[in-house]
Design a protein around this motif. Structure first.
Motif, PDB file in Angstrom:
ATOM      1  N   VAL A 229       0.813  -1.220   0.000  1.00 34.40           N
ATOM      2  CA  VAL A 229       0.000   0.000   0.000  1.00 34.40           C
ATOM      3  C   VAL A 229       0.847   1.270   0.000  1.00 34.40           C
ATOM      4  O   VAL A 229       0.580   2.217  -0.752  1.00 34.40           O
ATOM      5  CB  VAL A 229      -0.948  -0.006   1.217  1.00 34.40           C
ATOM      6  N   ALA A 230       1.896   1.310   0.837  1.00 32.42           N
ATOM      7  CA  ALA A 230       2.626   2.555   1.068  1.00 32.42           C
ATOM      8  C   ALA A 230       3.246   3.173  -0.184  1.00 32.42           C
ATOM      9  O   ALA A 230       3.270   4.408  -0.295  1.00 32.42           O
ATOM     10  CB  ALA A 230       3.707   2.326   2.131  1.00 32.42           C
ATOM     11  N   PRO A 231       3.778   2.405  -1.149  1.00 32.76           N
ATOM     12  CA  PRO A 231       4.393   3.055  -2.315  1.00 32.76           C
ATOM     13  C   PRO A 231       3.437   3.906  -3.146  1.00 32.76           C
ATOM     14  O   PRO A 231       3.890   4.696  -3.975  1.00 32.76           O
ATOM     15  CB  PRO A 231       4.915   1.868  -3.140  1.00 32.76           C
ATOM     16  N   TRP A 232       2.122   3.754  -2.963  1.00 31.14           N
ATOM     17  CA  TRP A 232       1.150   4.517  -3.748  1.00 31.14           C
ATOM     18  C   TRP A 232       0.754   5.842  -3.085  1.00 31.14           C
ATOM     19  O   TRP A 232       0.057   6.655  -3.688  1.00 31.14           O
ATOM     20  CB  TRP A 232      -0.107   3.680  -3.976  1.00 31.14           C
ATOM     21  N   ALA A 233       1.167   6.046  -1.852  1.00 31.30           N
ATOM     22  CA  ALA A 233       0.711   7.213  -1.093  1.00 31.30           C
ATOM     23  C   ALA A 233       1.508   8.455  -1.479  1.00 31.30           C
ATOM     24  O   ALA A 233       2.657   8.372  -1.928  1.00 31.30           O
ATOM     25  CB  ALA A 233       0.845   6.955   0.403  1.00 31.30           C
TER      26      ALA A 233
ATOM     27  N   ALA B 285      -4.437   5.321  -0.751  1.00 37.15           N
ATOM     28  CA  ALA B 285      -3.310   4.582  -0.187  1.00 37.15           C
ATOM     29  C   ALA B 285      -2.902   5.149   1.169  1.00 37.15           C
ATOM     30  O   ALA B 285      -2.603   4.390   2.109  1.00 37.15           O
ATOM     31  CB  ALA B 285      -2.132   4.625  -1.157  1.00 37.15           C
ATOM     32  N   THR B 286      -2.888   6.480   1.292  1.00 36.02           N
ATOM     33  CA  THR B 286      -2.525   7.097   2.573  1.00 36.02           C
ATOM     34  C   THR B 286      -3.519   6.713   3.658  1.00 36.02           C
ATOM     35  O   THR B 286      -3.139   6.456   4.807  1.00 36.02           O
ATOM     36  CB  THR B 286      -2.463   8.622   2.431  1.00 36.02           C
ATOM     37  N   MET B 287      -4.787   6.657   3.305  1.00 37.00           N
ATOM     38  CA  MET B 287      -5.787   6.242   4.276  1.00 37.00           C
ATOM     39  C   MET B 287      -5.640   4.759   4.635  1.00 37.00           C
ATOM     40  O   MET B 287      -5.767   4.370   5.796  1.00 37.00           O
ATOM     41  CB  MET B 287      -7.189   6.522   3.725  1.00 37.00           C
ATOM     42  N   LEU B 288      -5.333   3.922   3.622  1.00 39.01           N
ATOM     43  CA  LEU B 288      -5.216   2.483   3.860  1.00 39.01           C
ATOM     44  C   LEU B 288      -3.940   2.104   4.598  1.00 39.01           C
ATOM     45  O   LEU B 288      -3.855   0.998   5.150  1.00 39.01           O
ATOM     46  CB  LEU B 288      -5.275   1.733   2.529  1.00 39.01           C
ATOM     47  N   VAL B 289      -2.942   2.991   4.617  1.00 43.99           N
ATOM     48  CA  VAL B 289      -1.729   2.707   5.378  1.00 43.99           C
ATOM     49  C   VAL B 289      -2.052   2.498   6.851  1.00 43.99           C
ATOM     50  O   VAL B 289      -1.324   1.812   7.579  1.00 43.99           O
ATOM     51  CB  VAL B 289      -0.708   3.853   5.195  1.00 43.99           C
ATOM     52  N   GLY B 290      -3.179   3.052   7.289  1.00 44.12           N
ATOM     53  CA  GLY B 290      -3.586   2.840   8.673  1.00 44.12           C
ATOM     54  C   GLY B 290      -3.790   1.378   9.022  1.00 44.12           C
ATOM     55  O   GLY B 290      -3.654   0.991  10.195  1.00 44.12           O
TER      56      GLY B 290
ATOM     57  N   GLY C 201       5.810   5.494  21.440  1.00 40.76           N
ATOM     58  CA  GLY C 201       5.951   5.561  19.999  1.00 40.76           C
ATOM     59  C   GLY C 201       4.884   4.770  19.275  1.00 40.76           C
ATOM     60  O   GLY C 201       4.399   5.187  18.214  1.00 40.76           O
ATOM     61  N   VAL C 202       4.488   3.625  19.838  1.00 42.46           N
ATOM     62  CA  VAL C 202       3.422   2.819  19.232  1.00 42.46           C
ATOM     63  C   VAL C 202       2.101   3.581  19.265  1.00 42.46           C
ATOM     64  O   VAL C 202       1.345   3.583  18.280  1.00 42.46           O
ATOM     65  CB  VAL C 202       3.292   1.469  19.967  1.00 42.46           C
ATOM     66  N   PHE C 203       1.800   4.242  20.375  1.00 47.72           N
ATOM     67  CA  PHE C 203       0.583   5.066  20.415  1.00 47.72           C
ATOM     68  C   PHE C 203       0.686   6.221  19.424  1.00 47.72           C
ATOM     69  O   PHE C 203      -0.321   6.618  18.817  1.00 47.72           O
ATOM     70  CB  PHE C 203       0.349   5.596  21.835  1.00 47.72           C
ATOM     71  N   GLY C 204       1.893   6.766  19.243  1.00 50.74           N
ATOM     72  CA  GLY C 204       2.077   7.771  18.206  1.00 50.74           C
ATOM     73  C   GLY C 204       1.809   7.208  16.823  1.00 50.74           C
ATOM     74  O   GLY C 204       1.247   7.897  15.960  1.00 50.74           O
ATOM     75  N   MET C 205       2.179   5.936  16.604  1.00 48.69           N
ATOM     76  CA  MET C 205       1.903   5.289  15.322  1.00 48.69           C
ATOM     77  C   MET C 205       0.403   5.125  15.103  1.00 48.69           C
ATOM     78  O   MET C 205      -0.102   5.347  13.993  1.00 48.69           O
ATOM     79  CB  MET C 205       2.590   3.916  15.283  1.00 48.69           C
ATOM     80  N   LEU C 206      -0.327   4.754  16.138  1.00 49.04           N
ATOM     81  CA  LEU C 206      -1.778   4.621  16.016  1.00 49.04           C
ATOM     82  C   LEU C 206      -2.425   5.985  15.760  1.00 49.04           C
ATOM     83  O   LEU C 206      -3.382   6.093  14.974  1.00 49.04           O
ATOM     84  CB  LEU C 206      -2.347   3.993  17.290  1.00 49.04           C
ATOM     85  N   LEU C 207      -1.904   7.029  16.399  1.00 48.16           N
ATOM     86  CA  LEU C 207      -2.410   8.375  16.145  1.00 48.16           C
ATOM     87  C   LEU C 207      -2.084   8.804  14.721  1.00 48.16           C
ATOM     88  O   LEU C 207      -2.894   9.481  14.063  1.00 48.16           O
ATOM     89  CB  LEU C 207      -1.800   9.351  17.152  1.00 48.16           C
ATOM     90  N   LEU C 208      -0.920   8.381  14.211  1.00 46.47           N
ATOM     91  CA  LEU C 208      -0.557   8.677  12.825  1.00 46.47           C
ATOM     92  C   LEU C 208      -1.513   7.977  11.858  1.00 46.47           C
ATOM     93  O   LEU C 208      -1.900   8.554  10.837  1.00 46.47           O
ATOM     94  CB  LEU C 208       0.876   8.233  12.558  1.00 46.47           C
ATOM     95  N   ALA C 209      -1.907   6.734  12.178  1.00 47.61           N
ATOM     96  CA  ALA C 209      -2.869   6.029  11.330  1.00 47.61           C
ATOM     97  C   ALA C 209      -4.196   6.772  11.296  1.00 47.61           C
ATOM     98  O   ALA C 209      -4.818   6.926  10.226  1.00 47.61           O
ATOM     99  CB  ALA C 209      -3.070   4.604  11.855  1.00 47.61           C
ATOM    100  N   PHE C 210      -4.637   7.270  12.443  1.00 45.22           N
ATOM    101  CA  PHE C 210      -5.881   8.043  12.511  1.00 45.22           C
ATOM    102  C   PHE C 210      -5.739   9.349  11.730  1.00 45.22           C
ATOM    103  O   PHE C 210      -6.644   9.739  10.976  1.00 45.22           O
ATOM    104  CB  PHE C 210      -6.225   8.329  13.972  1.00 45.22           C
TER     105      PHE C 210
END
Length: 497
Positions: A257-261, A282-287, A320-329
């Motif tokens: 997914v990520a290469p399309w974002a 793709a950016t949305m699906l990276v979540g 950092g993991v919670f930051g990753m989940l916030l980044l997905a949101f």
């Protein structure tokens, strides 16, 4: 190679000591020089932020104009701190998984010096007015080929150090590290060729630049951060990865997914419409892969609240993991075409970058550094108070910057821009309190990271305290032993697979 399960604990411990000793100088160089560049980046970020609400601030100094200080801030954050922290973690983890001391530490160290020289020359070039004007690619064009060559040395050694163990099993952290190693030169070379070398239409060059920024986040910084978080959560908690199949699925989902974002940054421009909407989707699906990795890591560390409270490494990694989940949101919200109507040309995009690089990636790197440095220096951290200060000031600072200053401020700025009945200058005025708050928040983050750099430099000079107990965030010592658990947790992961 011998099966590690057949090696005696004493021999295995000696092997780890040899690996740590062989990589002490390059790893500590990457960590310490990266921390120094982080402090420089934060100073430049404060100057750039102050210029947005007080344009006369340092008005006599041409090198600190907003058009120079802001790109210098971003590029030192990305290439001075982010890349070097990633390099240090990457080469140490690859050596640990391979159970093989490095024989090329001098070569890696030389490549690190060349990389730092490139960052220094590039930063001076930006401040002197010779930047390219392309976001995340502002270094003068003669710099990037040398940076790519220096990276090639580090990458080749990391790939050579790769080893499969125990019936050709590849640990999940190795999957992510190998992905980052391979994806970085593809992304970096492709973007620079099309933007700086080939005669590409300016609109497409801008679209490729947007793709580059997202690809660098999702295909380099994200895999290294996830690899580190997987390793730290298993090591410190003493558990196997919760679900190996989910972790592999998350890796391949990210790879697909990520290469399309990225090209959604050009939403509404006269480039092919499908590129804009594919980039947004793709950016949305990276979540999805971010969520899979985050849940897997949190489940691995679940029930370990006391360990998280005590261990600096695990606390920073979980943050950092919670930051990753916030980044997905944030990816789901900010990449949606309806939201981009309000955020496309606002400070929300900057907040997204800060969340990705500092709130997610950097917090995972801090966790890895607090874990790795005592092992390669054979010293313990001097002060738990400095570690706690670093943690809380970083958390409060980055959350305030993203949630209040850039996300809320970005939507308010976008709404004002959409209101055609009022002058455009009103949209700028609406951001005033948010930019002031951002400047104050960066000051807090700088305060935390100045002492982090000092702490790290003292450890490199081997001035850390001699102790049989790790530096924990509370005074009581846990029963985990010196430096935390040193059992072969990687073997637990393969047993779970």
């Amino acid at each position: 190679m011998s099966n590690p399960s057949q090696i005696s604990p004493a021999k295995d411990a000696q092997m780890r000591v040899e690996i740590d000793r062989s990589l002490r100088h390059p790893v500590m160089f990457f960590f310490t020089s990266g921390a120094a560049w982080l402090a420089v980046s934060l100073v430049l970020g404060i100057i750039a932020s102050a210029k947005t609400h007080s344009p006369t601030f340092l008005g006599e100094c041409g090198i600190f104009q907003y058009g120079r200080s802001f790109p210098a801030h971003i590029n030192t954050l990305i290439y001075g701190w982010g890349a070097q922290a990633g390099f240090g973690v990457m080469i140490w983890l690859m050596a640990r998984f391979a159970r093989q001391p490095s024989k090329n530490a001098g070569t890696i160290l030389t490549a690190g010096h060349i990389w730092n020289l490139c960052v220094l020359i590039g930063t001076i070039g930006i401040l002197a007015g010779h930047g390219t004007g392309k976001h995340w690619m502002q270094f003068p064009t003669f710099v990037w080929p040398v940076m790519l060559a220096a990276y090639a040395v580090i990458a080749v050694w990391s790939i050579v150090a790769f080893r499969c163990r125990k019936n050709n099993h590849v640990y999940i952290s190795q999957w992510y590290l190998l992905g980052a190693i391979i994806w970085f030169p593809w992304v970096f070379l492709t973007a620079n060729l099309y933007v700086n070398v080939f005669d590409v239409h300016p609109l497409m060059a801008a679209a490729i630049n947007g793709w580059f920024r997202h690809a660098l986040i999702f295909l380099f910084f994200t895999p290294i951060a996830i690899a580190s978080a997987y390793y730290i959560s298993a090591k410190v908690s003493g558990r196997a990865i919760y679900n190996y199949s989910y972790s592999i699925g998350g890796f391949w989902a990210l790879a697909i997914v990520a290469p399309w974002a990225g090209m959604q940054t050009m939403m509404g421009s006269p480039i092919p419409v499908f590129l804009q909407y594919v980039g947004a989707a793709a950016t949305m699906l990276v979540g999805v892969p971010l969520l899979a990795a985050g849940v897997n890591i949190l489940k691995t560390a679940s029930g370990q609240q006391e360990t998280v409270a005590y261990s600096p490494s695990l606390r920073f990694s979980i943050a950092g993991v919670f930051g990753m989940l916030l980044l997905a949101f944030a990816s789901l919200i900010l990449a949606h075409p309806s939201a981009m109507r309000f955020t496309q040309f606002t400070i929300a995009g900057y907040g997204y970058d800060v969340l990705a690089i500092y709130g997610f990636f950097s917090m995972c790197m801090f966790g890895a550094i607090y874990f790795i440095v005592p092992r390669i220096t054979r010293r313990e951290w001097l002060s738990r108070r400095l570690i706690r200060t670093h943690f809380w000031f970083s958390i409060y600072g980055v959350l305030f910057i993203f949630l209040f200053c850039t996300l809320l401020g970005g939507f308010q700025q976008g709404a004002a821009q959409e209101n055609y009945t009022q002058p455009w200058i009103q949209a700028v005025a609406n951001t005033f309190p948010f930019t002031v708050g951002m400047t104050v928040a960066w000051c807090f983050v700088l305060y935390a990271n100045f002492f982090f750099f000092v702490h790290l430099a003292l450890m490199w000079l081997r001035l850390g305290r001699r102790s049989s107990h790790p530096t924990l965030l509370r005074r009581e010592h846990s029963a985990l032993g010196p430096h935390g658990p040193e059992g072969d947790i990687e073997e637990l992961e393969s047993a779970k697979a």
